[in-house]
Structures are given as structure tokens and as C-alpha cells.
Scaffold this motif. Structure first.
Motif, PDB file in Angstrom:
ATOM      1  N   ASP A  47       0.833  -1.211   0.000  1.00 44.57           N
ATOM      2  CA  ASP A  47       0.000   0.000   0.000  1.00 44.57           C
ATOM      3  C   ASP A  47       0.869   1.263   0.000  1.00 44.57           C
ATOM      4  O   ASP A  47       1.344   1.702   1.047  1.00 44.57           O
ATOM      5  CB  ASP A  47      -0.914  -0.026   1.236  1.00 44.57           C
ATOM      6  N   GLU A  48       1.054   1.836  -1.177  1.00 47.56           N
ATOM      7  CA  GLU A  48       1.930   3.010  -1.299  1.00 47.56           C
ATOM      8  C   GLU A  48       1.313   4.262  -0.675  1.00 47.56           C
ATOM      9  O   GLU A  48       2.016   5.202  -0.336  1.00 47.56           O
ATOM     10  CB  GLU A  48       2.254   3.262  -2.775  1.00 47.56           C
ATOM     11  N   SER A  49      -0.014   4.258  -0.495  1.00 51.88           N
ATOM     12  CA  SER A  49      -0.674   5.444   0.056  1.00 51.88           C
ATOM     13  C   SER A  49      -0.437   5.584   1.569  1.00 51.88           C
ATOM     14  O   SER A  49      -0.549   6.670   2.127  1.00 51.88           O
ATOM     15  CB  SER A  49      -2.181   5.383  -0.199  1.00 51.88           C
ATOM     16  N   GLY A  50      -0.154   4.467   2.243  1.00 54.15           N
ATOM     17  CA  GLY A  50       0.045   4.490   3.685  1.00 54.15           C
ATOM     18  C   GLY A  50      -1.241   4.530   4.479  1.00 54.15           C
ATOM     19  O   GLY A  50      -1.230   4.590   5.713  1.00 54.15           O
ATOM     20  N   GLU A  51      -2.386   4.489   3.790  1.00 58.20           N
ATOM     21  CA  GLU A  51      -3.688   4.599   4.460  1.00 58.20           C
ATOM     22  C   GLU A  51      -3.983   3.393   5.356  1.00 58.20           C
ATOM     23  O   GLU A  51      -4.534   3.535   6.442  1.00 58.20           O
ATOM     24  CB  GLU A  51      -4.809   4.751   3.412  1.00 58.20           C
ATOM     25  N   TYR A  52      -3.604   2.197   4.856  1.00 54.80           N
ATOM     26  CA  TYR A  52      -3.937   0.993   5.627  1.00 54.80           C
ATOM     27  C   TYR A  52      -3.232   1.006   6.978  1.00 54.80           C
ATOM     28  O   TYR A  52      -3.820   0.666   8.006  1.00 54.80           O
ATOM     29  CB  TYR A  52      -3.562  -0.274   4.855  1.00 54.80           C
ATOM     30  N   GLU A  53      -1.974   1.414   6.991  1.00 52.02           N
ATOM     31  CA  GLU A  53      -1.214   1.457   8.247  1.00 52.02           C
ATOM     32  C   GLU A  53      -1.849   2.421   9.241  1.00 52.02           C
ATOM     33  O   GLU A  53      -1.933   2.140  10.440  1.00 52.02           O
ATOM     34  CB  GLU A  53       0.234   1.855   7.967  1.00 52.02           C
ATOM     35  N   LYS A  54      -2.344   3.562   8.721  1.00 52.77           N
ATOM     36  CA  LYS A  54      -3.016   4.538   9.590  1.00 52.77           C
ATOM     37  C   LYS A  54      -4.260   3.921  10.223  1.00 52.77           C
ATOM     38  O   LYS A  54      -4.521   4.071  11.420  1.00 52.77           O
ATOM     39  CB  LYS A  54      -3.429   5.777   8.778  1.00 52.77           C
ATOM     40  N   GLN A  55      -5.052   3.216   9.407  1.00 53.13           N
ATOM     41  CA  GLN A  55      -6.286   2.590   9.921  1.00 53.13           C
ATOM     42  C   GLN A  55      -5.968   1.492  10.939  1.00 53.13           C
ATOM     43  O   GLN A  55      -6.673   1.317  11.921  1.00 53.13           O
ATOM     44  CB  GLN A  55      -7.094   2.003   8.763  1.00 53.13           C
ATOM     45  N   LEU A  56      -4.891   0.772  10.665  1.00 53.48           N
ATOM     46  CA  LEU A  56      -4.512  -0.346  11.532  1.00 53.48           C
ATOM     47  C   LEU A  56      -4.181   0.130  12.945  1.00 53.48           C
ATOM     48  O   LEU A  56      -4.509  -0.531  13.935  1.00 53.48           O
ATOM     49  CB  LEU A  56      -3.299  -1.062  10.918  1.00 53.48           C
TER      50      LEU A  56
END
Length: 723
Positions: free
Chosen positions: A80-89
Motif C-alpha cells: 500500500d503506497e498510500s500508507g492509508e492501511y497502516e493509519k487505519q490499523l
């Protein structure tokens, strides 16, 4: 698929060697904090990106749902290049359910991740049996487990309507419809779970003051096993009796052993511990009362004793006296439900052990019959029929428990080459995480998936093998090259988590274990602090020290989540819990077993005392379990030491070891002083200081400015002597 050059520059040399290795059987022996999961995931990405391996050819096996989720999370974050998933996690406002849903959606989004098989052993076997197990078992089976068990979502879709405990309990009640079984069961529970007579006979501290410590089937307490036999015989034959009634015929009061009202009969049981009965016999003659004597020697032959009681009592009962007894499970165990629960849990435990060790049930029964202890023989006589019923019941209901999932999959591969070959051909690469935790069933399954061309990549740390009580076998990782031919080992020995003092201390502790693979683990972090060993005079002092330290840490800006309290047994934390609650301190706390895989900036390890209730806590389990698997004190001690190693290596920066003065754990002595600073509250002097006059050597009081005997001025630093 286009091959891309994978950047391995973030890995150290050993990690890179592991990732690019072409070895068919490779063990990556990874010290604590050395990046083993990172290495395993990088291997997986390397295979796909660099080697052009199809994701569907890769099987990654973990032990827990959390480990599976962590692996998937890291893969999704890497994609995930956007980094969004890590933020949600890491968004604390999101529920676990929301995160699970997002993980599922992201997994489907990236086809290379979705094509992988990343599963726990149980989940993997579940899918095998659900899809191809029809020749081995009903493939519409349900999972029977423990309600608290946290497993994969796919497993939870087909859960049995009853738990393992409920089934065993139901089968025990069913078996108890047989009166003989029911009374044997009650006798066992009264003797060995409630009265614990096997302990009392060897430990005089367990003896009750009145000497009555055998419980009869009707709940009466009596003084000896033979008296218990007599009372139980009455109960079985529905004959009412009084134990040690008060009797005064003429000259004095005394207590005969038994009185049977319906037969107007007294029984005195004569043993080597009995008082002389001549005077009492004279009283019976004077009162024209019927007295029968039984003797200890009769009890050596139970058939003879039964016959004797039959002859003595039954002939003296009224002709219409009913001699049958109608009993049932509910009435017999009224008030004993917790004790029955203990018994059921022991049966559940031996059933698990029998399955994991893959032992024939009849052999277990035979071994138990040859045991020297009556308690062990009686337990298996009662337990094995229930184990057999359980296995039959589960088969009949199409239930599989968690061990069955693996053993049935193994059996499927052994008996059906076509299905075994399908999986062997499918998975060219098998990656196993936490290999130190494998048991016999799991290794057998792995071996059945291998061909000469399969690449087996196992990651683990023998120093962190702490689940022997669950059946894991540390020899599979220590002796990896004996279990898998032509195997190679790469050691990851650079710890990125902990400081030099913490790593140094943990290395010194584990050196005391003999059954291990030697590793020279080094730290990448300099030490700013030594390990603090605090020895309180009392538990209250230890609690206060920890409260003060935590307050200090929080005030210094350390986050709550970065402070972790660890302990060997949950009860060790109880006094800390209540004090922290009063102080409104909110402190992460876990048993050491539950902390595996975690880390924190600051770690407190509690209860580091020696002996019972401390740590190490060598628990040579009940002899009952030795029938199935022999325990070895030295190996148990080594597992305790590995547990201490796991606890120490959870700490990143600061480590506090809490003990008690005069009762320090032997593990603390294994840490060289160079790594620690030892602190305690000083013990107040038990002797008074005596002030002596410099001039006339008279004893002075503290308030004296001048010596009352010679007038000499008292100096500020007058001579003092211990009295």
C-alpha cells in the motif's frame, strides 16, 4: 510475471543469506529481537518478486490468528503506497471487527497477497478436510472446542453447538447410570480430589485434629480406610447407620464405631490403632446389647470382608427390609460440582495428550494398571471409558477438535496418495514461523507435504520454546538436522530490540541450559541504564517501589502502553492491580506465556522469589499424566529458564526485576553483577546505640549536653557503641 530486483539492503548479512538461500531444508535460528518475522516476510516477497514464484505455490504456516493477521498486515503495508492501511490499523478508535473487515478487503485488492496461503496449522487442516476429507471423515464436520478459543473466522463458521467440556460432562453422567461406576467415581472424587488422602498420608500437616479424614459415600467423616469401607458397604446396601454414637449403658459414656438401628446392632472395628475394648465389651454385656467385632486383617481381602458384613448384618435385618439402592448422579454429587469439574478437566487433558503423543488408548490403560499407586490405577479405570465414549461421540456427531484437525489431515495424506500429491505439487515453498513450538502431530503433517524439490524454510528460536506443557517438543528445533535430512542452519544473532545490558543478561541466563543450540547474540543498541533488581523486605514495599517508578516514568513522558508488567502466575499481580487501581494507574500486564512476541520500552518482572509460588516454578505434574508422558525435572527447569529469557527480552530500554530480600530467585544469581544495579530498603538496626562519655566513659542519654558524672561537655560526634 516480470521479475523485479528486490532491495535487501535493509537486511543484515545473515538475514540476506537466509532470504536468498536455495537450500531445500533451512532453519533460520533467530535470537530474540533479531527480526525473524521480517526475514520470513522478506523471503516470501523475494520468492515472488525476484524468483518469479507463483503466490499459490507458497504456504506460510503460523501458530495463532494474531500471527497470521500480523503477517498479512505487514504484506499489505508493503504493497500500500498510500500508507492509508497502516493509519487505519493503528487507529485506536477502530474496532477489531472493523480492522478485520478492512484486512479482508485489502487482501482481496492485492491479488498476489490473496493468492498466498497464510494460515494457522488448524485453519490449514480445516480447509484440507473441508475440501478433500470426505474419504477420511464427514466433510460437513463441525469444530468442537473451547468457548474461549480464539481461532480463524473460517473455523468459527462451523462450530459445534456444545463444547468439549460439555460433551465430556454429559458422557460422565451417562456412564454413571451404571451404579457401580457411579459409586467408584464418587469414591475417587471423595478420596483424591476432596480429602486428598494420598497427600495426607505423607504429610502430617494435612491431618485433621479429630483424626477423621476419610469421607464415606454418604458424607460421613471416619477415621480409617477400613471404616470407610464398612460405611460404604452400608450405603451401597441402603442400610442406615450411625457413626460413633454416644452410648452410656451404666458405668461410663463411650462411642462405639457403628450402630445399625434396623438390626439393633453395634459394630466395633478393631485395628492396631484401636484402644483396648475390654471395658466397653463389659458395658455391652451389662446392657444386654448386641456387639459384633470386625478386624483389620479382614480388610486385606475385600471379597471376604464383603461376605463377613453380609453375614453379620443382613441376617439381623427385618425380613421386609429392602436391600437395593436407587441413586443418581445429581443427588450423589450435589455440592461436589466443582470437584467433578476438576475430574472432567483431567480427562480432557489426558485425551489431548493421548492425541498429541499419538499413543494407543489400550496401551495407556495397560500402563496405568501396572502403576504402583492405587489412585493412578483408579483414575484410568474411570477415565478411559469416557475417553473412548468421547471419541465415538465426536465421530458419530461429525465433530473434530483441534488435535483431530491435524491428525485427520495426516491420516488423509497417508491413506490417499492422490490428495497428498495434490498438496505436494501445489506447495513448492513451505514457510513455518515459530518452529520451536511444533508438536509431534504438526511435524508429521509437514513431512507429508515435502518432496525432494520442496523448499522448507523454518524460523524459530529454541531459547524461546515455552509450550512444553501444551505438547510442543523443543527437540525438533534443537535437533533440526536429525529430523530433516541435508538441512542447513543460519543463525540470526543481532538483537535490534534490547540494549546491551539486557541482551548480555539474557545470554548469561540461557547459558545455564544444556539442551539448546549455542548462539552468540549481540545487541545493536548501547545501554543507557543497568537492569534494576529491587529486593523489598515485604510485598508491600515491592508494590510501593513499582507504583513510585511507574509514576516517575509516566511523569517523564513514557506512554502507558510502553510499560509492561510480567509474571509467572496471574495471582502474583493481584496486590499490584488493586494498588494501581487506587492510584488511577492504568499499566499493561500479562503472564509471561501471553507476552511472547510483545515488546515494551520498560518491563517489570514480578515474583522473582525462590520456592513454591515463585519463579522458577517447577511443576512436576500429577503422576496421572506421567503414564502418558514422563516428566523430567531438569528439562522442566530448562523450560522455566527459557520462560525467564522470554520475559527479559521483552524489554527494549529499561528492565526492573522485583524480588524479596532473603528469598531471591536462583535465576537472579545467574545474571552477572556487571549488568545490574541492586537496590533495597535498608533493614532498621535491631540494636540501640549507646553514647559513652569521652572522659569518664559513663553511659549518656541523647539529650545530655554535659556528662552528669564528670561535667565534660558532650561533643556532637560522641563515641557510640553497639549494645
Amino acid at each position: 510475471m516480470t521479475k523485479n530486483k528486490v532491495d535487501l539492503s535493509a537486511l543484515n548479512d545473515r538475514q540476506q543469506d537466509a532470504v536468498v538461500s536455495e537450500e531445500k531444508r533451512l532453519l533460520v535460528l533467530a535470537g530474540a529481537g533479531s527480526g525473524k518475522t521480517k526475514t520470513l516476510l522478506q523471503k516470501l516477497i523475494y520468492l515472488i518478486e525476484e524468483k518469479g514464484v507463483s503466490p499459490s505455490s507458497i504456504l506460510a504456516i503460523t501458530f495463532t490468528k494474531n500471527a497470521t493477521n500480523e503477517m498479512l498486515d505487514r504484506l499489505i503495508i508493503s504493497a500500500d503506497e498510500s500508507g492509508e492501511y497502516e493509519k487505519q490499523l493503528f487507529d485506536k478508535r477502530k474496532s477489531f471487527a472493523d480492522k478485520d473487515k478492512e484486512r479482508f478487503l485489502q487482501q482481496k485488492k492485492y491479488k498476489w497477497i490473496d493468492g498466498l496461503t497464510v494460515k494457522t496449522f488448524h485453519s490449514f487442516c480445516y480447509s484440507i478436510l473441508r475440501n478433500y476429507g470426505v474419504n477420511e471423515f464427514d466433510n460437513k464436520f463441525k469444530i468442537i472446542g473451547d468457548e474461549k478459543r480464539d481461532e480463524e473466522d473460517e473455523l468459527s463458521k462451523h462450530v459445534a453447538p456444545e463444547t468439549v467440556f460439555e460433551v465430556f460432562h454429559k458422557l460422565l453422567i451417562e456412564e454413571s447410570e451404571n451404579t457401580e461406576y457411579l459409586l467408584k467415581l464418587k469414591r475417587y472424587i471423595l478420596d483424591y480430589i476432596i480429602d486428598k488422602i494420598h497427600l495426607k498420608q505423607s504429610d502430617p500437616n494435612h491431618l485433621p485434629k479429630d483424626g477423621k479424614y476419610f469421607t464415606t459415600l454418604n458424607g460421613t467423616k471416619v477415621r480409617s480406610k477400613s471404616e470407610q469401607f464398612i460405611a460404604d458397604w452400608f450405603y451401597r446396601h441402603s442400610i442406615k447407620f450411625e457413626y460413633e454414637p454416644l452410648l452410656n449403658v451404666k458405668d461410663f459414656s463411650f462411642h462405639p464405631d457403628f450402630y445399625i438401628p434396623e438390626a439393633n446392632l453395634y459394630i466395633e472395628h478393631i485395628s492396631d490403632k484401636s484402644y483396648p475394648s475390654k471395658d466397653k465389651e463389659e458395658q455391652f454385656r451389662k446392657g444386654n446389647l448386641l456387639l459384633i467385632k470386625t478386624f483389620e486383617g479382614m480388610t486385606k481381602d475385600s471379597a471376604l470382608f464383603n461376605h463377613t458384613l453380609d453375614k453379620i448384618v443382613k441376617n439381623r435385618l427385618p425380613a421386609n427390609y429392602h436391600q437395593t439402592i436407587s441413586i443418581n448422579f445429581k443427588e450423589e454429587f450435589n455440592g461436589y460440582h466443582e470437584n467433578v469439574k476438576d475430574f472432567v478437566q483431567q480427562i480432557m487433558r489426558i485425551t489431548d495428550m493421548i492425541k498429541v503423543e499419538n499413543i494407543n488408548i489400550e496401551n495407556v490403560l495397560e500402563n496405568s494398571r501396572n502403576d504402583q499407586h492405587e489412585r493412578v490405577r483408579n483414575f484410568y479405570e474411570l477415565a478411559i471409558p469416557i475417553v473412548k465414549k468421547y471419541i465415538h461421540y465426536c465421530t458419530d456427531k461429525s465433530y473434530l477438535d483441534f488435535n483431530d484437525l491435524i491428525s485427520k489431515s495426516t491420516s488423509l495424506f497417508q491413506n490417499h496418495n492422490d490428495i497428498a500429491n495434490k498438496y505436494k505439487n501445489k506447495y513448492q515453498y513451505i514457510l513455518v514461523d515459530e518452529f520451536q513450538d511444533v508438536n509431534n502431530l504438526q511435524v508429521e503433517l509437514i513431512k507429508l507435504l515435502l518432496t525432494d524439490n520442496t523448499q522448507l524454510f523454518c524460523v524459530g528460536d529454541d531459547w524461546q520454546s515455552i509450550y512444553g506443557f501444551r505438547g510442543s517438543n523443543v527437540s525438533y528445533i534443537v535437533e533440526f538436522e536429525n529430523h530433516f535430512s541435508n538441512a542447513q542452519t543460519i543463525k540470526l544473532n543481532l538483537n535490534y530490540r534490547s540494549t546491551q545490558n539486557i541482551v548480555g543478561a539474557s545470554n548469561e541466563v540461557i547459558k545455564h541450559n544444556k539442551f539448546k543450540v549455542d548462539k552468540d547474540v549481540q545487541s545493536s543498541k548501547k545501554s543507557e541504564h543497568k537492569i534494576v533488581v529491587f529486593s523489598g523486605n515485604t510485598e508491600e514495599e515491592n508494590v510501593k517501589f513499582c507504583v513510585d517508578k511507574v509514576t516517575e516514568l509516566l511523569n517523564a513522558g513514557v506512554n502507558n502502553d510502553e510499560i509492561l508488567f510480567l509474571y509467572r502466575r496471574s495471582k502474583m499481580f493481584t496486590p499490584y492491580y488493586f494498588r494501581f487501581k487506587n492510584e488511577n494507574i492504568r499499566v499493561q500486564n500479562k503472564t509471561i506465556h501471553a507476552s511472547k512476541g510483545l515488546e515494551a520500552k520498560v518491563v517489570f518482572i514480578l515474583g522473582l522469589t525462590e520456592g513454591n509460588g515463585g519463579f522458577p516454578d517447577i511443576w512436576l505434574e500429577d503422576r496421572i499424566f506421567q503414564i502418558i508422558k514422563k516428566a523430567n525435572h531438569d528439562l522442566l527447569m530448562e523450560e522455566e529458564r527459557r520462560l525467564f529469557y522470554v520475559a527479559i527480552t521483552r524489554a527494549k530500554d529499561k528492565l526492573f526485576l522485583i524480588t524479596q530480600k532473603g528469598n531471591e530467585s536462583s535465576f537472579l544469581k545467574e545474571i552477572p553483577e556487571a549488568f545490574t544495579v541492586r537496590t533495597t530498603n535498608a533493614i532498621k538496626s535491631i540494636v540501640d546505640r549507646v553514647i559513652i562519655c569521652d572522659n569518664c566513659f559513663s553511659q549518656l542519654e541523647k539529650l545530655h549536653k554535659f556528662c552528669p558524672y564528670c561535667g565534660q561537655p558532650v561533643k556532637e560526634q560522641q563515641n557510640e557503641f553497639d549494645s
